[in-house]
Design an enzyme around this catalytic site. Structure first.
Site: not given
Length: 312
Positions: A82-83, A126, A128-131, A148-149, A153-154, A241
């Site tokens: 996905k990256d 989150t 992610s804009l999608r989520r 982020r992270g 970290t998250r 993204c």
């Protein structure tokens, strides 16, 4: 014939796990060769205080690896699929679409509550804009917090920021052995994943037949078809993204089923459609579904989302 093969990867815990998985598979198939991991940081690893969509997604987690690959400093690069941008640098190809893990998202809740049961105004983390767009369509009352992270970290920010829950990809949680943290597999009818989510990509030089032959056994036909369709849809919609697009391809009974969604940032508008056809027409199916979504208003939603996010 090369006897020493250098595998490039990001140096995060999850990325290294994925690269080691590839290394172990290749080592078992080629006991006479020596495989070496080379970890490196990407631009996305250095910028942790800005939302991904604000800094752009063109090779955010891949560009440095691709430069090393083009310069022949490494022989292959292992990525989270996905990256990878839907358009690769000239001379590079995805040599192997490794067999995909479950592609969906998961909810990790501090008090064991599912999305339905979380209290009004629950704080959800989150990056992610999608989520964000899809869960706000499901529950407009949620208060979404950008985090982020890396994965650890998250997970830590769930407590530090006093969040009710965070949303992550199942594959990363599972690969790092944190399944016990999962509260809920988020249903696909609530949230479609990112294109390629759950799969490992092995990127190689297009003019390197030796490495191409070496990694060919890692390529999974069904995963390649499903993800090729998802990436074609994203490419046609010019997504990344910055825009909330979900995509999920699955091969069942020799048919490729592809679903796609586009949502406004606040979740108030969401369009969704599906298509099916032969797996060997994956590219065409992805483009056709994107065209259908555009006909349903996806273009206007995406353009508004880009403008709105630029102003935030």
């Amino acid at each position: 014939m090369k006897q020493e093969i250098i595998i490039g990867t990001r140096d995060s815990q999850l990325a290294m796990w994925q690269a080691r998985w590839v290394l172990e598979k290749l080592q078992k198939l080629n006991p006479g060769k020596r495989f070496i991991l080379r970890g490196m940081k990407t631009r996305g690893d250095h910028i942790l205080d800005v939302a991904l969509a604000k800094i752009g997604d063109k090779g955010l987690f891949t560009k440095e690896l691709e430069a090393a690959l083009s310069a022949r400093e490494i022989d292959m690069a292992v990525h989270s699929m996905k990256d990878l941008p839907t358009r690769l640098p000239e001379g590079l190809i995805i040599g192997a679409f490794c067999q995909r893990e479950y592609p969906g998202d998961v909810l990790i809740s501090r008090h064991g509550l599912t999305l339905d049961a979380l209290p009004p105004g629950a704080r959800i983390g989150t990056s992610s804009l999608r989520r964000t767009a899809q869960i706000l369509h499901f529950r407009p009352d949620f208060n979404v917090i950008t985090i982020r992270g890396n994965l650890n970290t998250r997970l830590r920010k769930l407590e530090e920021l006093n969040l009710d829950a965070i949303i992550l990809a199942y594959a990363g949680i599972h690969r790092l052995g944190c399944d016990e943290r999962i509260t809920q597999l988020i249903p696909f009818d609530v949230c479609l994943p990112a294109a390629g989510q759950g799969a490992i990509a092995v990127e190689i030089r297009a003019n390197d037949p030796e490495i191409d032959d070496l990694i060919r056994p890692l390529d999974d036909h069904d995963s390649r078809a499903a993800i090729t369709a998802e990436r074609a849809l994203m490419r046609k919609l010019e997504g990344g993204c910055q825009v909330p697009i979900g995509a999920l391809g699955r091969v069942q009974h020799n048919q490729l089923l592809l679903e796609g969604s586009v949502a406004s940032l606040d979740g108030s508008h969401l369009i969704r459609d599906r298509i099916s056809g032969p797996p060997d027409q994956a590219e065409q199916l992805g483009e056709e579904l994107a065209t259908r979504l555009i006909g349903m208003g996806a273009g206007e939603i995406l353009e508004k989302a880009r403008r709105e996010f630029d102003l935030k």
